[in-house]
Design an enzyme around this catalytic site. Structure first.
Site, mmCIF file in Angstrom:
data_model
loop_
_atom_site.group_PDB
_atom_site.id
_atom_site.type_symbol
_atom_site.label_atom_id
_atom_site.label_comp_id
_atom_site.label_asym_id
_atom_site.label_seq_id
_atom_site.Cartn_x
_atom_site.Cartn_y
_atom_site.Cartn_z
ATOM 1 N N ILE A 122 -27.155 10.614 -0.207
ATOM 2 C CA ILE A 122 -28.582 10.734 0.099
ATOM 3 C C ILE A 122 -28.789 10.034 1.434
ATOM 4 O O ILE A 122 -28.581 8.826 1.550
ATOM 5 C CB ILE A 122 -29.463 10.090 -0.987
ATOM 6 C CG1 ILE A 122 -29.166 10.699 -2.356
ATOM 7 C CG2 ILE A 122 -30.941 10.250 -0.623
ATOM 8 C CD1 ILE A 122 -29.817 9.954 -3.509
ATOM 9 N N TYR A 123 -29.170 10.815 2.449
ATOM 10 C CA TYR A 123 -29.422 10.271 3.786
ATOM 11 C C TYR A 123 -30.897 9.934 3.921
ATOM 12 O O TYR A 123 -31.759 10.639 3.392
ATOM 13 C CB TYR A 123 -29.018 11.294 4.855
ATOM 14 C CG TYR A 123 -27.530 11.424 4.992
ATOM 15 C CD1 TYR A 123 -26.831 10.651 5.907
ATOM 16 C CD2 TYR A 123 -26.821 12.305 4.199
ATOM 17 C CE1 TYR A 123 -25.459 10.755 6.031
ATOM 18 C CE2 TYR A 123 -25.445 12.426 4.318
ATOM 19 C CZ TYR A 123 -24.772 11.643 5.229
ATOM 20 O OH TYR A 123 -23.412 11.741 5.355
ATOM 21 N N PHE A 124 -31.171 8.863 4.660
ATOM 22 C CA PHE A 124 -32.534 8.382 4.846
ATOM 23 C C PHE A 124 -32.916 8.392 6.318
ATOM 24 O O PHE A 124 -32.074 8.172 7.185
ATOM 25 C CB PHE A 124 -32.678 6.958 4.291
ATOM 26 C CG PHE A 124 -32.654 6.914 2.795
ATOM 27 C CD1 PHE A 124 -33.835 6.937 2.070
ATOM 28 C CD2 PHE A 124 -31.450 6.881 2.118
ATOM 29 C CE1 PHE A 124 -33.811 6.920 0.689
ATOM 30 C CE2 PHE A 124 -31.418 6.863 0.734
ATOM 31 C CZ PHE A 124 -32.605 6.884 0.017
#
Length: 178
Positions: free
Chosen positions: A36-38
């Site tokens: 999960i990239y932010f």
């Protein structure tokens, strides 16, 4: 730590598995990964070429920060990683302080070891087959020689084009924008 990494599109996993075996690479594990990239509320990571992600694997969960790429030839950059207990709690913390989930990338990865190279065959949801070769260095090591050795190994494996400096997240984003 400095991570020197190069990825290339490959024709098939089966063909590359045979070439790796013939080379003497040893398969070390299979792993499913969800990243999960932010996006930062302060800095546009797409412009600064940085990444912040939470990675969940079969057995572990990590937070990873990847700094800007250090050159134009490979995906060479500083990487800081730490193990955590809960992806959902870390995601909640990031969200509460203003970070927004940007994209989730899921892949099945086969790991191989050859000399001091870590090689992975990556089956990324939504993308064709890829192979990554990387070496981890200390912050003070010269990464130019490591890059050259990675490209030499690709050549030994019969790969001379199809190289990609962008992340899987960026490749997926580019597909969505076409």
């Amino acid at each position: 730590m400095i991570e020197v990494e190069v990825k290339a599109r490959i024709n098939s996993f089966e063909e590359m598995e045979k070439r790796l075996k013939d080379l003497g690479a040893v398969k070390t594990k299979d792993e499913f990964q969800e990243d999960i990239y932010f996006q930062s509320p302060i800095v546009d990571f797409a412009k600064t070429d940085e990444a912040l992600r939470i990675r969940t694997t079969n057995n572990d969960t990590f937070i990873t920060y990847k700094g800007p790429k250090l050159n134009e030839k490979a995906k060479t950059r500083k990487e800081v990683e730490m193990s955590i207990e809960s992806a959902s709690k870390a995601s909640d913390i990031f969200t509460e302080i203003g970070f927004a989930p940007a994209r989730t990338v899921r892949k099945s990865r086969q790991y191989y070891q050859y000399e001091n190279f870590e090689i992975s065959l990556d089956d990324v949801e939504g993308l064709p087959p890829y192979m990554e070769i990387e070496i981890a260095l200390s912050d003070s090591d010269d990464y130019t020689e490591a890059q050259n050795r990675i490209f030499e190994l690709f050549e030994k494996l019969g790969i001379t084009d199809g190289f990609e400096r962008t992340s899987y997240m960026e490749l997926l984003e580019n597909l969505n924008n076409e």
